[in-house]
Design a protein around this motif. Sequence first.
Motif, PDB file in Angstrom:
ATOM      1  N   LYS A  57      56.621  95.257 -86.237  1.00  0.00           N
ATOM      2  CA  LYS A  57      57.560  96.506 -86.635  1.00  0.00           C
ATOM      3  C   LYS A  57      58.009  96.439 -87.951  1.00  0.00           C
ATOM      4  O   LYS A  57      58.761  97.084 -88.772  1.00  0.00           O
ATOM      5  CB  LYS A  57      58.835  96.617 -85.522  1.00  0.00           C
ATOM      6  CG  LYS A  57      58.568  97.138 -84.494  1.00  0.00           C
ATOM      7  CD  LYS A  57      59.705  97.375 -83.584  1.00  0.00           C
ATOM      8  CE  LYS A  57      59.047  97.772 -82.275  1.00  0.00           C
ATOM      9  NZ  LYS A  57      60.530  98.092 -81.242  1.00  0.00           N
ATOM     10  N   TYR A  58      58.727  95.274 -88.625  1.00  0.00           N
ATOM     11  CA  TYR A  58      59.095  94.865 -89.805  1.00  0.00           C
ATOM     12  C   TYR A  58      58.315  93.933 -90.876  1.00  0.00           C
ATOM     13  O   TYR A  58      57.464  93.020 -90.125  1.00  0.00           O
ATOM     14  CB  TYR A  58      60.440  94.151 -89.403  1.00  0.00           C
ATOM     15  CG  TYR A  58      61.438  95.000 -88.628  1.00  0.00           C
ATOM     16  CD1 TYR A  58      62.298  95.947 -89.357  1.00  0.00           C
ATOM     17  CD2 TYR A  58      61.560  94.860 -87.456  1.00  0.00           C
ATOM     18  CE1 TYR A  58      62.965  96.770 -88.887  1.00  0.00           C
ATOM     19  CE2 TYR A  58      62.468  95.667 -86.751  1.00  0.00           C
ATOM     20  CZ  TYR A  58      63.205  96.682 -87.296  1.00  0.00           C
ATOM     21  OH  TYR A  58      64.141  97.233 -86.729  1.00  0.00           O
TER      22      TYR A  58
ATOM     23  N   LYS B 276      60.516  98.941 -92.629  1.00  0.00           N
ATOM     24  CA  LYS B 276      60.347  98.948 -91.183  1.00  0.00           C
ATOM     25  C   LYS B 276      59.292  99.964 -91.056  1.00  0.00           C
ATOM     26  O   LYS B 276      59.311 100.900 -92.056  1.00  0.00           O
ATOM     27  CB  LYS B 276      61.565  99.652 -90.472  1.00  0.00           C
ATOM     28  CG  LYS B 276      61.516  99.876 -88.835  1.00  0.00           C
ATOM     29  CD  LYS B 276      62.777 100.252 -88.310  1.00  0.00           C
ATOM     30  CE  LYS B 276      62.402 100.718 -86.922  1.00  0.00           C
ATOM     31  NZ  LYS B 276      63.775 101.177 -86.199  1.00  0.00           N
TER      32      LYS B 276
ATOM     33  N   THR C  50      57.028 103.285 -89.847  1.00  0.00           N
ATOM     34  CA  THR C  50      56.913 104.401 -89.098  1.00  0.00           C
ATOM     35  C   THR C  50      55.534 104.826 -89.040  1.00  0.00           C
ATOM     36  O   THR C  50      54.875 104.331 -89.758  1.00  0.00           O
ATOM     37  CB  THR C  50      57.838 105.319 -89.880  1.00  0.00           C
ATOM     38  OG1 THR C  50      57.392 105.569 -91.389  1.00  0.00           O
ATOM     39  CG2 THR C  50      59.309 104.777 -90.046  1.00  0.00           C
TER      40      THR C  50
ATOM     41  N   TRP D 286      56.099 102.745 -94.446  1.00  0.00           N
ATOM     42  CA  TRP D 286      57.165 101.627 -94.300  1.00  0.00           C
ATOM     43  C   TRP D 286      58.292 101.957 -95.029  1.00  0.00           C
ATOM     44  O   TRP D 286      58.340 102.357 -96.411  1.00  0.00           O
ATOM     45  CB  TRP D 286      56.353 100.382 -94.936  1.00  0.00           C
ATOM     46  CG  TRP D 286      55.322  99.821 -94.101  1.00  0.00           C
ATOM     47  CD1 TRP D 286      53.932 100.331 -93.996  1.00  0.00           C
ATOM     48  CD2 TRP D 286      55.508  98.879 -92.991  1.00  0.00           C
ATOM     49  NE1 TRP D 286      53.429  99.695 -92.989  1.00  0.00           N
ATOM     50  CE2 TRP D 286      54.299  98.792 -92.460  1.00  0.00           C
ATOM     51  CE3 TRP D 286      56.482  98.064 -92.463  1.00  0.00           C
ATOM     52  CZ2 TRP D 286      54.001  97.833 -91.344  1.00  0.00           C
ATOM     53  CZ3 TRP D 286      56.277  97.090 -91.493  1.00  0.00           C
ATOM     54  CH2 TRP D 286      54.834  97.226 -90.953  1.00  0.00           C
TER      55      TRP D 286
ATOM     56  N   PHE E 223      64.475  98.930 -95.031  1.00  0.00           N
ATOM     57  CA  PHE E 223      65.550  98.504 -94.056  1.00  0.00           C
ATOM     58  C   PHE E 223      66.663  97.810 -94.893  1.00  0.00           C
ATOM     59  O   PHE E 223      67.999  98.176 -94.352  1.00  0.00           O
ATOM     60  CB  PHE E 223      65.003  97.669 -92.779  1.00  0.00           C
ATOM     61  CG  PHE E 223      65.879  97.315 -91.818  1.00  0.00           C
ATOM     62  CD1 PHE E 223      65.934  98.109 -90.760  1.00  0.00           C
ATOM     63  CD2 PHE E 223      66.664  96.282 -91.760  1.00  0.00           C
ATOM     64  CE1 PHE E 223      67.054  97.908 -89.675  1.00  0.00           C
ATOM     65  CE2 PHE E 223      67.356  95.784 -90.738  1.00  0.00           C
ATOM     66  CZ  PHE E 223      67.527  96.807 -89.691  1.00  0.00           C
TER      67      PHE E 223
ATOM     68  N   ASN F 215      63.357  88.384 -84.049  1.00  0.00           N
ATOM     69  CA  ASN F 215      63.364  89.006 -85.375  1.00  0.00           C
ATOM     70  C   ASN F 215      64.421  88.267 -86.359  1.00  0.00           C
ATOM     71  O   ASN F 215      65.378  88.620 -86.625  1.00  0.00           O
ATOM     72  CB  ASN F 215      63.938  90.536 -85.164  1.00  0.00           C
ATOM     73  CG  ASN F 215      62.775  91.314 -84.812  1.00  0.00           C
ATOM     74  OD1 ASN F 215      61.720  91.082 -84.842  1.00  0.00           O
ATOM     75  ND2 ASN F 215      63.206  92.758 -84.522  1.00  0.00           N
TER      76      ASN F 215
ATOM     77  N   GLU G   5      68.722  95.489 -85.041  1.00  0.00           N
ATOM     78  CA  GLU G   5      68.156  96.931 -85.070  1.00  0.00           C
ATOM     79  C   GLU G   5      69.444  97.663 -84.376  1.00  0.00           C
ATOM     80  O   GLU G   5      69.248  99.020 -84.840  1.00  0.00           O
ATOM     81  CB  GLU G   5      66.969  96.998 -84.020  1.00  0.00           C
ATOM     82  CG  GLU G   5      65.637  96.302 -84.135  1.00  0.00           C
ATOM     83  CD  GLU G   5      64.725  96.406 -83.159  1.00  0.00           C
ATOM     84  OE1 GLU G   5      64.590  95.997 -82.248  1.00  0.00           O
ATOM     85  OE2 GLU G   5      63.768  97.230 -83.616  1.00  0.00           O
TER      86      GLU G   5
ATOM     87  N   LYS H  99      71.392  98.044 -87.790  1.00  0.00           N
ATOM     88  CA  LYS H  99      70.608  98.472 -88.670  1.00  0.00           C
ATOM     89  C   LYS H  99      70.923  98.092 -90.104  1.00  0.00           C
ATOM     90  O   LYS H  99      70.911  98.448 -91.393  1.00  0.00           O
ATOM     91  CB  LYS H  99      70.426 100.181 -88.785  1.00  0.00           C
ATOM     92  CG  LYS H  99      70.093 100.668 -87.667  1.00  0.00           C
ATOM     93  CD  LYS H  99      69.971 102.505 -87.883  1.00  0.00           C
ATOM     94  CE  LYS H  99      69.525 103.161 -86.597  1.00  0.00           C
ATOM     95  NZ  LYS H  99      69.488 104.774 -86.714  1.00  0.00           N
TER      96      LYS H  99
END
Length: 430
Positions: free
Chosen positions: A138-139, A153, A155, A161, A164, A183, A201, A204
């Motif tokens: 995801k990251y 991040k 999508t 991307w 973040f 993470n 997360e 954020k």
Amino acid sequence: MSAQENYNISSGDKHVDEEQSNQDEFIDVNEVGEEVYHDEAQAPPPEDEDADDMDEDEDHEHETLEIDMSNNSWSYFDKHEDSVFTIFAHPKLPMVLTGGGDNAAYLWTTHSQPPKFVGEIAGHGESVISGGFTKDGKYLITADMNGLVQVFKATKGGEKWNKFGELNEVGEVLFVTVHPELNYFAFGANDGSIWVYQIDEESKQLVQVMSGFSHTLECNGAVFIPGKDENDLTLVSISEDGTVVNWNCFTGAVNYKLQPHDDFKGVESPWVTIKDHGHVIAVGGRDGQLSIINNDTGKILTSVKTLDNVEDVAELSIEALCWCRNKNINLLAVGLVSGDVLLFDTQQWRLRKNLKVDDAITKLEFIDDTPFLVGSSMNGKIYKWDARTGEESFVGVGHNMGILDFAILENGKKLATAGDEGVSLLFVTE
């Protein structure tokens, strides 16, 4: 949605298809294997064509052209305008990131021919030298030589991307390491500091977990040690000053610190590489020293001087370490600037084999839990060996400068390289 469907995106970079007329110039894998010369002096001289009509410059260009045509790659990515320093693969998608000396980082696919351009990671003002994906994919973390660390991040299943967060805590980042499960990521700096951050997360935000200042010279590497649960976050870092530090990341406390004179019996090795395997850690020095440490106790289990009698002390530097993860094969691979790939028996710490390459080793990695070892070199070649026998099962050629990094794809069926001349090549090894 399949990975193929997921990447129905138009390429932002048009690649010229290889002309059919060039197909005959390329040699297959078997021919490459036969024509690898570990000693350049053994290689046949280039054919002298129309020598009377050429001056020295033209002759040199002709030789370079012949080297370029020795290429058994499957595809290539050439959007970078300077050396490609780092490459790493997405854990779930057929996609890699490359970072280079052109201050750019690009995402591109590895299952299509030619690769499809996914996007650029913008914002870096210096060479992009390190980074990684989190385990879930995801990251994405990237870092440059100006100290900027950026996190993006995913999508749309990895097609887009979004930024973040970013950090700029130090003058120069030397490496990034991402936790194998959680993470968290860490980066080391040229001032000896080591930093650990959480990708939170819920808030954020990037949350600082720890900053450590126990090293007095460059922090050259670090590994997260997988813990019992999420309350156990341990990191081991190494430095040019010869120290090895085990950190409790949540408290910032030093669990143990190994010093050159007290613990390494007066040997002050500038540590440059580190790899863990279970509760055992291997560290390699710029002076050729290899030490094995019990991470639970901080006890040094053994120390080995890997090479002697070299013409240049720079050849001693241990640039790559990799443990074989197969339970039935007890091997540690050690790669040096000298071109030596040393395979040590991890039960008795005896040298089992020496796979000699004609230029510096830049990286070594075993394919999953197999006995197959992949290694790259400044000679522009990437190798796949059977570590049990030392035999080459594949040699990838096509770079006209050194390979600085590589990524193993599809369980070793493909390899993606980072070339010093600014090109990445994709090789099919099976």
